[in-house]
Write a protein that holds these residues in place. Structure first.
Motif, mmCIF file in Angstrom:
data_model
loop_
_atom_site.group_PDB
_atom_site.id
_atom_site.type_symbol
_atom_site.label_atom_id
_atom_site.label_comp_id
_atom_site.label_asym_id
_atom_site.label_seq_id
_atom_site.Cartn_x
_atom_site.Cartn_y
_atom_site.Cartn_z
ATOM 1 N N ALA A 1 -3.042 -106.910 20.453
ATOM 2 C CA ALA A 1 -3.376 -107.206 21.848
ATOM 3 C C ALA A 1 -3.373 -108.709 22.097
ATOM 4 O O ALA A 1 -2.961 -109.166 23.169
ATOM 5 N N ALA A 2 -3.795 -109.482 21.108
ATOM 6 C CA ALA A 2 -3.830 -110.946 21.245
ATOM 7 C C ALA A 2 -2.430 -111.542 21.395
ATOM 8 O O ALA A 2 -2.279 -112.653 21.901
ATOM 9 N N GLN A 3 -1.413 -110.801 20.985
ATOM 10 C CA GLN A 3 -0.032 -111.272 21.149
ATOM 11 C C GLN A 3 0.453 -111.120 22.585
ATOM 12 O O GLN A 3 1.521 -111.603 22.937
ATOM 13 N N GLY A 4 -0.313 -110.412 23.397
ATOM 14 C CA GLY A 4 0.048 -110.263 24.809
ATOM 15 C C GLY A 4 1.050 -109.166 25.098
ATOM 16 O O GLY A 4 1.548 -109.057 26.218
ATOM 17 N N VAL A 5 1.350 -108.333 24.127
ATOM 18 C CA VAL A 5 2.292 -107.231 24.339
ATOM 19 C C VAL A 5 1.616 -106.159 25.186
ATOM 20 O O VAL A 5 0.478 -105.792 24.928
ATOM 21 N N ARG A 6 2.287 -105.670 26.183
ATOM 22 C CA ARG A 6 1.783 -104.582 27.017
ATOM 23 C C ARG A 6 2.676 -103.370 26.819
ATOM 24 O O ARG A 6 3.789 -103.304 27.334
ATOM 25 N N LEU A 7 2.190 -102.432 26.031
ATOM 26 C CA LEU A 7 2.945 -101.211 25.785
ATOM 27 C C LEU A 7 3.027 -100.376 27.058
ATOM 28 O O LEU A 7 2.055 -100.272 27.797
ATOM 29 N N GLN A 8 4.174 -99.747 27.259
ATOM 30 C CA GLN A 8 4.339 -98.798 28.360
ATOM 31 C C GLN A 8 4.004 -97.384 27.908
ATOM 32 O O GLN A 8 3.642 -96.542 28.726
ATOM 33 N N SER A 9 4.159 -97.139 26.584
ATOM 34 C CA SER A 9 3.917 -95.796 26.079
ATOM 35 C C SER A 9 3.576 -95.819 24.595
ATOM 36 O O SER A 9 3.880 -96.775 23.883
ATOM 37 N N VAL A 10 2.943 -94.725 24.165
ATOM 38 C CA VAL A 10 2.638 -94.480 22.758
ATOM 39 C C VAL A 10 3.012 -93.038 22.484
ATOM 40 O O VAL A 10 2.648 -92.135 23.244
ATOM 41 N N ILE A 11 3.753 -92.814 21.401
ATOM 42 C CA ILE A 11 4.108 -91.456 20.991
ATOM 43 C C ILE A 11 3.683 -91.295 19.541
ATOM 44 O O ILE A 11 3.938 -92.176 18.718
ATOM 45 N N ALA A 12 3.002 -90.202 19.251
ATOM 46 C CA ALA A 12 2.437 -90.016 17.920
ATOM 47 C C ALA A 12 2.538 -88.570 17.470
ATOM 48 O O ALA A 12 2.610 -87.645 18.282
ATOM 49 N N SER A 13 2.488 -88.414 16.169
ATOM 50 C CA SER A 13 2.372 -87.094 15.561
ATOM 51 C C SER A 13 1.091 -86.439 16.067
ATOM 52 O O SER A 13 0.096 -87.116 16.313
ATOM 53 N N PRO A 14 1.077 -85.117 16.167
ATOM 54 C CA PRO A 14 -0.149 -84.433 16.590
ATOM 55 C C PRO A 14 -1.204 -84.324 15.486
ATOM 56 O O PRO A 14 -2.306 -83.844 15.738
ATOM 57 N N PHE A 15 -0.923 -84.783 14.277
ATOM 58 C CA PHE A 15 -1.883 -84.699 13.178
ATOM 59 C C PHE A 15 -3.113 -85.546 13.496
ATOM 60 O O PHE A 15 -3.019 -86.582 14.168
#
Length: 157
Positions: free
Chosen positions: A40-54
């Motif tokens: 977060a300190a790098q200033g990146v703003r994610l538009q989405s997160v996709i993950a395994s359901p585990f």
């Protein structure tokens, strides 16, 4: 366009209900939370997160994202589950707005990252628990369309 690929944090070795139910250890939660703060300190703003359901990947998303102000679109997708093929992962990620974070398992995250940067299917990058890669994608999401910007273990946040 950027794609960030992360292996889930350090998890318990076994769970009585099976592999899909393994949880992050307290140290795994803490390390992933620290990585989220550093990211977060790098200033990146994610538009989405996709993950395994585990369970362990869902907990990784929670700990990593809990340190961020912005709330990206979050999707749980079986195409990212343990044993995923890079083509299936690519298909799932292609449906997400970029920049995105992909949270999965070994050796899948390694194979996917290698596939995206043009490596052979058997090529393996080292993704210890919590390790994250940044891939710059040029001209659309497909095999060989990315270049590895960095690969960072969780301890380096």
């Amino acid at each position: 366009m950027m794609v960030y690929v992360m292996r889930h944090g350090h998890a318990e070795a076994v769970h009585r209900d099976g592999d899909a139910h393994r949880e992050l250890t307290p140290s795994g939660r803490s390390a992933v939370g620290s990585a989220g703060s550093g990211f977060a300190a790098q200033g990146v703003r994610l538009q989405s997160v996709i993950a395994s359901p585990f369970v362990r990947t869902q907990q990784t998303v929670e700990e990593f994202g809990g340190k961020r102000n912005a709330r990206p679109e979050i999707l749980s997708d079986r195409r990212i589950a343990s044993g995923a093929h890079p083509d299936a992962m690519m298909e799932a990620v292609a449906e997400m707005p970029l920049p995105t974070l992909v949270v999965g398992h070994m050796p899948d995250v390694s194979s996917f990252t290698s596939w995206l940067i043009g490596g052979e299917l058997g090529t393996r990058l080292v993704f210890e628990p919590g390790t994250m890669a940044c891939i710059r994608v040029i001209g659309g999401l497909r095999r060989g369309s990315g270049s590895l910007s960095w690969l960072r273990p969780v301890s380096q946040w």
